[in-house]
Write an enzyme that holds these catalytic residues in place. Structure first.
Site, PDB file in Angstrom:
ATOM      1  N   GLU A 286     -16.052  -7.506   2.939  1.00  0.00           N
ATOM      2  CA  GLU A 286     -15.262  -6.301   3.176  1.00  0.00           C
ATOM      3  C   GLU A 286     -16.173  -5.092   3.001  1.00  0.00           C
ATOM      4  O   GLU A 286     -16.773  -4.640   3.951  1.00  0.00           O
ATOM      5  CB  GLU A 286     -14.073  -6.267   2.210  1.00  0.00           C
ATOM      6  CG  GLU A 286     -12.997  -5.271   2.629  1.00  0.00           C
ATOM      7  CD  GLU A 286     -11.695  -5.512   1.893  1.00  0.00           C
ATOM      8  OE1 GLU A 286     -10.787  -4.694   2.076  1.00  0.00           O
ATOM      9  OE2 GLU A 286     -11.582  -6.507   1.140  1.00  0.00           O
TER      10      GLU A 286
ATOM     11  N   GLU B 127     -10.073  -4.765  -9.297  1.00  0.00           N
ATOM     12  CA  GLU B 127      -9.121  -4.482  -8.231  1.00  0.00           C
ATOM     13  C   GLU B 127      -7.690  -4.703  -8.706  1.00  0.00           C
ATOM     14  O   GLU B 127      -6.802  -3.895  -8.448  1.00  0.00           O
ATOM     15  CB  GLU B 127      -9.414  -5.381  -7.029  1.00  0.00           C
ATOM     16  CG  GLU B 127      -8.447  -5.211  -5.878  1.00  0.00           C
ATOM     17  CD  GLU B 127      -8.821  -6.067  -4.684  1.00  0.00           C
ATOM     18  OE1 GLU B 127      -8.392  -5.727  -3.566  1.00  0.00           O
ATOM     19  OE2 GLU B 127      -9.555  -7.060  -4.859  1.00  0.00           O
TER      20      GLU B 127
END
Length: 869
Positions: free
Chosen positions: A443, A723
């Site tokens: 990502e 996260e």
């Protein structure tokens, strides 16, 4: 008492950078201990082309003042002397040299060069490009203007040029390509010279995105653009005289790593192919990516399966440097990961990123580093090493955009200090050329909501303003190009699953509200009105065109990410939280419209100001009718709903706001002080509690140690922000969700509370000309110290509680040419610059520790909360 100028800067360029603006605004920063010092006037002397001009201005301005002289021309060099005259008759002066880059497209005569063929849709092997040229005499000055469609590392006569890595970085290439300028005169020699550059695929043509992702997004041909000039003459440039060859770098990808064969030499050189030069070459204000630290190994671990893992003690972004010559045969494989699971390397969070480097032995290894990849890791698993791995065999090289550190925080609370360190390291790891969500998996993209949440904290800790100004320009360019006023979710824009890069992005709140919220946040830090002016079309396009509206003006019910990663959302569905996603969207809509009205006022757009103020009032009525009961209850009875309602001032009366604050407190106490918010509301939860008379409740939430909480991560050994609140489960197992990064800065937005409430430092007006210093102790803290380098100089506050928390003593430093309003306990003072020691009476705002609300109590319930004293 003294006054000095410690730094002179131009726009947001780092010192010494070539300027890409012909009339750069000038700023100067002060130091010294002068008391109550204010600038009365300034004088700027500019020496150029053998002539000097002096410009004196009666003004207290010292930040982004207009360029007073005729515009700079391409390649021009000038000496700038700044003298600041104080109202007290004192003065301070500083002198710097500046140089203009290539300011006009016509200044470029170089083309682009590449190897003749690259296969499409596969990884591109790096190649070496070179040009030989002769010099009869050595020039006094020489400049290399250089960039790549991809990544490059250049040498001249075998010596490395500059200290940039992963150059030229990542931009929205459809609109701009950054180039760098280097002084190469010391590297030239009489006779034959050789200019070389390794070129890799990088972000230009490499794989980007989830799972298999996409390749060749901007082009299929990594290429070099270079122009070497000396004293008005081009000595060498990328043209049909260049050659290419392959060498020991067998492959190098951002996600998958680099393969290096020490036994390979360069192949025979062949003619390179000329390609068209990119049209939009710019000299960037964003600082380059550099090596910023070297971390030694802290431990060698032998895993239960017998694998060898090097632990560097810190989750970081970069790569490994081979410190020693390692003799032998075979291939050494190095896999990187952020955590261990069951004692082994925890690679599942990497998804489809291999994050693996290989080195074939048989040649030189000492000093080896990868060129065109980077990894997010704390642990490196080494296999194939011909002997036992020792701690001094490898060093972790930390890389990120090399901006200036501007804020610090420390306190009497050891775990809070570690939390702040985690915030800082999370920032460092996710500013590798662009602000990214994470630096390790398949990502590493410029997600807009992540940056929106973190920008107020980021712009305090580092001078990210040049980088973010340019990134916001990319946001606007991508948004306005694809129509309907909607920015992509990620910038630079890549195709996400189910989308083409040129598709109009779906309308989504919070993520798209970066267009309004973040420019104002950066303006608050810098006072730079030009940023607001540059982003004004983007702001208006989002509000006026991008949002599908009901008849009442609120959001239609379309897909929303909502309060993304609410801790109660299931691992497989991060958007399925406790709060109605459309409520979140409408709260942000009102906030964005109000911001637009405020920006219109600053820009003198009176008609837009009136229109947006009127719209905000109508939307507030519609919000109340849609989501608020007659007695004041918000339909989503969640922390997020009340946090946003309070932070965005959605109450119709003080009584309603107090009811909401009491309800938020109830929810926090019922939740045993654990965090119940996701990306959309976490930046504000502690600030909202503190602003509405619940300071000790905010501290109690901050000091909670059980999941979900900030200090749970610290207790679990985190060295960066996670996260998910539970990226690592209490059992030591990795969260089963697919999105489980251990380096994500969004929840690091808690840094704003540390700076503003604990440290007590905030701007009273954009640009920090007027400052508020109001530390608010709480919890078990007994002292804290915070500093921030404002555009005028450093402001700091160091406080300590004494006398069984009945007195507060503070040492406050206010920078020259500013004023501050101090609130130290019961002492309220208006002061000018200098060092101020203030003592006041302190009374904790409520009981400590606040108690949870528990309707059902069973033996052992008290163990469900760990509060970190």
């Amino acid at each position: 008492m003294s006054i000095i100028i410690t730094k002179v800067s131009f726009e947001h360029y780092e010192p010494g950078a070539a300027l890409g603006i012909a009339t750069p605004r000038i700023s100067w920063r002060f130091g010294g201990d002068a008391e109550n010092w204010e600038q009365a006037s300034y004088e700027i002397a500019i020496s150029r082309s053998g002539q000097s001009n002096s410009f004196k201005v009666e003004s207290s301005d010292s930040v982004l003042v207009p360029w007073p002289d005729k515009p700079l021309t391409s390649r021009e060099r000038a000496s700038i002397s700044v003298t600041a005259h104080g109202k007290d008759g004192s003065s301070a002066a500083a002198q710097v040299n500046v140089e203009a880059a290539l300011l006009q497209p016509a200044d470029w005569t170089a083309q682009a060069v590449s190897r003749p063929t690259y296969p499409d849709n596969v990884a591109k092997r790096p190649c070496l490009l070179r040009r030989r040229f002769a010099l009869e005499t050595l020039p006094k000055t020489a400049r290399l203007y250089i960039t790549a469609m991809g990544l490059y590392e250049a040498t001249l006569n075998g010596q490395r040029i500059g200290d940039h890595v992963l150059a030229p970085g990542w931009q929205s290439y459809s609109y701009r390509l950054a180039y760098q300028v280097f002084d190469v005169a010391p590297l030239l020699k009489e006779g034959t010279n050789e200019l070389c550059a390794w070129v890799g695929e990088g972000w230009w043509a490499g794989r980007l995105g989830f799972h298999t992702g996409a390749r060749d997004i901007w082009g299929t041909r990594p290429a070099l653009v270079a122009q070497l000039e000396a004293e008005g003459k081009v000595l060498a440039q990328t043209d049909d005289g260049w050659e290419w060859a392959e060498g020991p770098i067998v492959g190098s990808e951002l996600y998958d790593g680099e393969a290096f064969d020490t036994t390979l030499s360069l192949t025979a050189f062949k003619p390179a192919e000329v390609l068209p030069r990119p049209l939009h070459l710019v000299a960037p204000q964003a600082p380059p990516v550099r090596r910023t630290a070297h971390i030694p190994a802290s431990e060698i671990i032998i895993t239960p399966s017998g694998k060898t893992i090097v632990d560097f003690g810190q989750n970081l972004v970069g790569w490994l440097r081979w410190n020693n010559q390692v003799d032998g045969t075979g291939t050494v494989t190095i896999r990187h990961a952020e955590v261990l699971e069951h004692g082994e390397l925890g690679t599942r969070p990497l998804r489809f990123a291999d994050a693996t480097d290989t080195v074939v032995l048989g040649g030189k290894t000492e000093g080896h580093e990868p060129k065109f990849t980077f990894h997010g890791f704390r642990y490196a698993e080494v296999t194939g090493f011909p002997r036992a791995v020792e701690k001094d065999d490898f060093t972790a090289v930390v890389v990120h955009s090399d901006f200036e550190r501007t804020a610090h925080f420390e306190s009497s609370h050891k775990e809070l200090n570690q939390l702040y360190s985690n915030v800082v390291w999370g920032l460092r790891g996710n500013f590798v050329s662009v602000p990214t969500d994470c630096p390790q998996r398949d990502e590493r993209l410029g997600w807009t909501a992540d940056l929106m949440a973190f920008a107020p904290t980021a712009s305090m800790i580092y001078d990210v303003n040049g980088l973010l100004s340019e990134w916001l320009g990319d946001v606007a360019a991508e948004q306005l190009d694809y129509g309907k006023g909607r920015p992509p979710f990620v910038v630079p824009n890549i195709p996400l699953p189910g989308q083409a890069r040129t598709d109009t992005p779906p309308p989504v709140a919070v993520w798209s509200d970066v267009t309004t919220i973040t420019p104002l946040d950066i303006y608050t830090t810098t006072g730079d009105v030009s940023l607001l002016r540059d982003q004004w079309r983007s702001m208006k396009a989002w509000i006026d065109e991008g949002i599908p509206r009901t008849d009442a003006g609120l959001w239609k019910r379309v897909f929303q990410f909502g309060d993304w990663l609410d801790p109660r959302a299931p691992p497989e569905d991060a958007a399925n939280g406790m709060t109605d996603p459309t409520l979140v969207a409408d709260a942000y809509l009102i906030h964005s419209v109000r911001i637009a009205a405020k920006v219109a006022l600053v820009l003198g757009q009176e008609e837009d100001q009136r229109r947006y103020e009127s719209e905000a009032a109508r939307l507030l009525d519609a919000f109340q009718a849609e989501y608020v009961s007659p007695k004041g209850r918000i339909t989503s009875d969640s922390q997020c709903a009340y946090v946003l309602a309070l932070q965005f001032r959605l109450a119709k009366s003080e009584e309603q706001a107090e009811f909401w604050a009491a309800t938020l407190e109830r929810l926090v106490r019922q939740g045993i002080f654990k965090v119940g918010t996701g990306f959309a509301s976490t930046p504000f939860v502690l600030l909202a509690l503190a602003a509405h008379g619940r300071l000790q409740v905010a501290y109690r939430m901050l000091q909670e140690g059980e999941c979900p909480s900030w200090l749970y991560q610290v207790k679990m050994g985190a060295t960066t922000m996670w996260e998910r609140w539970n990226s690592m489960l209490p059992s030591g197992e990795i969260n089963p969700g697919e999105m489980t990064s251990f380096n994500h800065y969004a929840f690091g937005s808690v840094g704003a509370f540390l700076h503003q409430v604990i440290g007590g430092i905030r701007a009273l007006e954009p640009g920090w000309k007027r400052i508020a210093i109001h530390p608010r102790p709480g919890g078990t803290l007994t002292d804290a110290a915070t500093s921030f380098t404002t555009p005028y100089g450093e402001v700091s506050c160091r406080w300590v509680l004494k006398g069984e928390r009945t007195r507060i003593e503070a040492t406050v430093v206010v920078p020259p040419n500013t004023t501050a309003e101090l609130m130290i306990g019961d002492q309220k003072l208006a002061v000018g610059s200098g060092t101020h020691r203030v003592e006041g009476v302190w009374k904790d705002e409520s009981e400590w520790p606040p108690q949870p609300i528990s309707y059902f109590h069973f033996p052992g319930d008290e163990k469900k909360s760990t509060f970190v004293p």
